[in-house]
Design a protein around this motif. Structure first.
Motif, PDB file in Angstrom:
ATOM      1  N   PHE A  68      -4.426   4.569   3.470  1.00 38.95           N
ATOM      2  CA  PHE A  68      -3.573   3.578   4.136  1.00 38.95           C
ATOM      3  C   PHE A  68      -2.496   4.270   4.975  1.00 38.95           C
ATOM      4  CE2 PHE A  68      -5.328   1.188   0.620  1.00 38.95           C
ATOM      5  CZ  PHE A  68      -5.626  -0.023   1.218  1.00 38.95           C
ATOM      6  N   ASP A  69      -2.902   5.300   5.704  1.00 38.90           N
ATOM      7  CA  ASP A  69      -1.895   6.079   6.427  1.00 38.90           C
ATOM      8  C   ASP A  69      -2.276   6.288   7.885  1.00 38.90           C
ATOM      9  OD1 ASP A  69      -4.033   7.680   5.964  1.00 38.90           O
ATOM     10  OD2 ASP A  69      -2.926   9.272   4.948  1.00 38.90           O
ATOM     11  N   CYS A  91       1.915   0.754   6.091  1.00 42.39           N
ATOM     12  CA  CYS A  91       0.748   1.448   5.548  1.00 42.39           C
ATOM     13  C   CYS A  91      -0.449   0.545   5.772  1.00 42.39           C
ATOM     14  CB  CYS A  91       0.941   1.706   4.059  1.00 42.39           C
ATOM     15  SG  CYS A  91       2.344   2.770   3.697  1.00 42.39           S
ATOM     16  N   THR A  92      -1.398   1.036   6.538  1.00 43.66           N
ATOM     17  CA  THR A  92      -2.550   0.215   6.872  1.00 43.66           C
ATOM     18  C   THR A  92      -3.794   1.084   6.923  1.00 43.66           C
ATOM     19  OG1 THR A  92      -3.516  -1.221   8.532  1.00 43.66           O
ATOM     20  CG2 THR A  92      -2.063   0.487   9.347  1.00 43.66           C
ATOM     21  N   ASN A  93      -4.934   0.473   6.673  1.00 38.66           N
ATOM     22  CA  ASN A  93      -6.188   1.187   6.842  1.00 38.66           C
ATOM     23  C   ASN A  93      -6.910   0.686   8.090  1.00 38.66           C
ATOM     24  OD1 ASN A  93      -7.010  -1.313   5.999  1.00 38.66           O
ATOM     25  ND2 ASN A  93      -8.282  -0.607   4.298  1.00 38.66           N
ATOM     26  N   HIS A 152       0.806  -1.219   0.000  1.00 32.39           N
ATOM     27  CA  HIS A 152       0.000   0.000   0.000  1.00 32.39           C
ATOM     28  C   HIS A 152       0.843   1.274   0.000  1.00 32.39           C
ATOM     29  CE1 HIS A 152      -3.185  -2.810   0.737  1.00 32.39           C
ATOM     30  NE2 HIS A 152      -2.712  -3.110   1.912  1.00 32.39           N
ATOM     31  N   ALA A 153       2.125   1.153  -0.353  1.00 36.04           N
ATOM     32  CA  ALA A 153       2.956   2.350  -0.458  1.00 36.04           C
ATOM     33  C   ALA A 153       3.322   2.565  -1.916  1.00 36.04           C
ATOM     34  CB  ALA A 153       4.229   2.211   0.376  1.00 36.04           C
ATOM     35  N   LYS A 211       5.720   6.605   0.035  1.00 36.92           N
ATOM     36  CA  LYS A 211       4.618   7.310   0.684  1.00 36.92           C
ATOM     37  C   LYS A 211       3.406   6.397   0.697  1.00 36.92           C
ATOM     38  CE  LYS A 211       2.325  11.817   0.588  1.00 36.92           C
ATOM     39  NZ  LYS A 211       2.536  12.013   2.029  1.00 36.92           N
ATOM     40  N   CYS A 212       2.703   6.367   1.827  1.00 39.19           N
ATOM     41  CA  CYS A 212       1.502   5.549   1.914  1.00 39.19           C
ATOM     42  C   CYS A 212       0.448   6.060   0.951  1.00 39.19           C
ATOM     43  CB  CYS A 212       0.933   5.568   3.332  1.00 39.19           C
ATOM     44  SG  CYS A 212       1.878   4.612   4.516  1.00 39.19           S
ATOM     45  N   GLN A 213      -0.263   5.119   0.341  1.00 38.53           N
ATOM     46  CA  GLN A 213      -1.344   5.493  -0.554  1.00 38.53           C
ATOM     47  C   GLN A 213      -2.516   6.046   0.250  1.00 38.53           C
ATOM     48  OE1 GLN A 213      -1.991   1.788  -2.534  1.00 38.53           O
ATOM     49  NE2 GLN A 213      -0.210   2.007  -3.865  1.00 38.53           N
ATOM     50  N   THR A 229       4.202   7.580   7.950  1.00 40.19           N
ATOM     51  CA  THR A 229       3.428   7.359   6.733  1.00 40.19           C
ATOM     52  C   THR A 229       4.255   7.600   5.480  1.00 40.19           C
ATOM     53  OG1 THR A 229       2.630   9.640   6.763  1.00 40.19           O
ATOM     54  CG2 THR A 229       1.289   7.981   7.892  1.00 40.19           C
ATOM     55  N   SER A 230       5.505   7.972   5.664  1.00 39.07           N
ATOM     56  CA  SER A 230       6.403   8.089   4.525  1.00 39.07           C
ATOM     57  C   SER A 230       7.814   7.808   5.008  1.00 39.07           C
ATOM     58  CB  SER A 230       6.315   9.485   3.897  1.00 39.07           C
ATOM     59  OG  SER A 230       6.734  10.456   4.819  1.00 39.07           O
TER      60      SER A 230
END
Length: 68
Positions: free
Chosen positions: A35-36, A63-65, A12-13, A30-32, A41-42
């Protein structure tokens, strides 16, 4: 010139990919969107040559939701 191989991807990055990875190159991950939830997150990884071994520096980035 010494080159690194492609770095391992991070789920997810996003990464601006090049065709060649050379020693001293810095990659910015960078996280999409969406997903941050967990910092960092980067992050960046650098291609380094140490004792004749060419490797990417580690990147501790998730990176997670997951909202928990």
């Amino acid at each position: 010139t010494d080159f690194c191989g492609p770095p391992k991807t991070i789920p997810h990055a996003s990464l601006s990919l090049n065709k060649q990875y050379y020693v001293g190159q810095v990659l910015h991950f960078k996280c999409q969107s969406g997903f941050d939830k967990r910092p960092p997150t980067s992050g960046t990884r650098t291609c380094k040559k140490v004792n004749g071994q060419i490797n990417w520096t580690p990147l501790n980035m998730q990176c997670t939701n997951d909202s928990s």
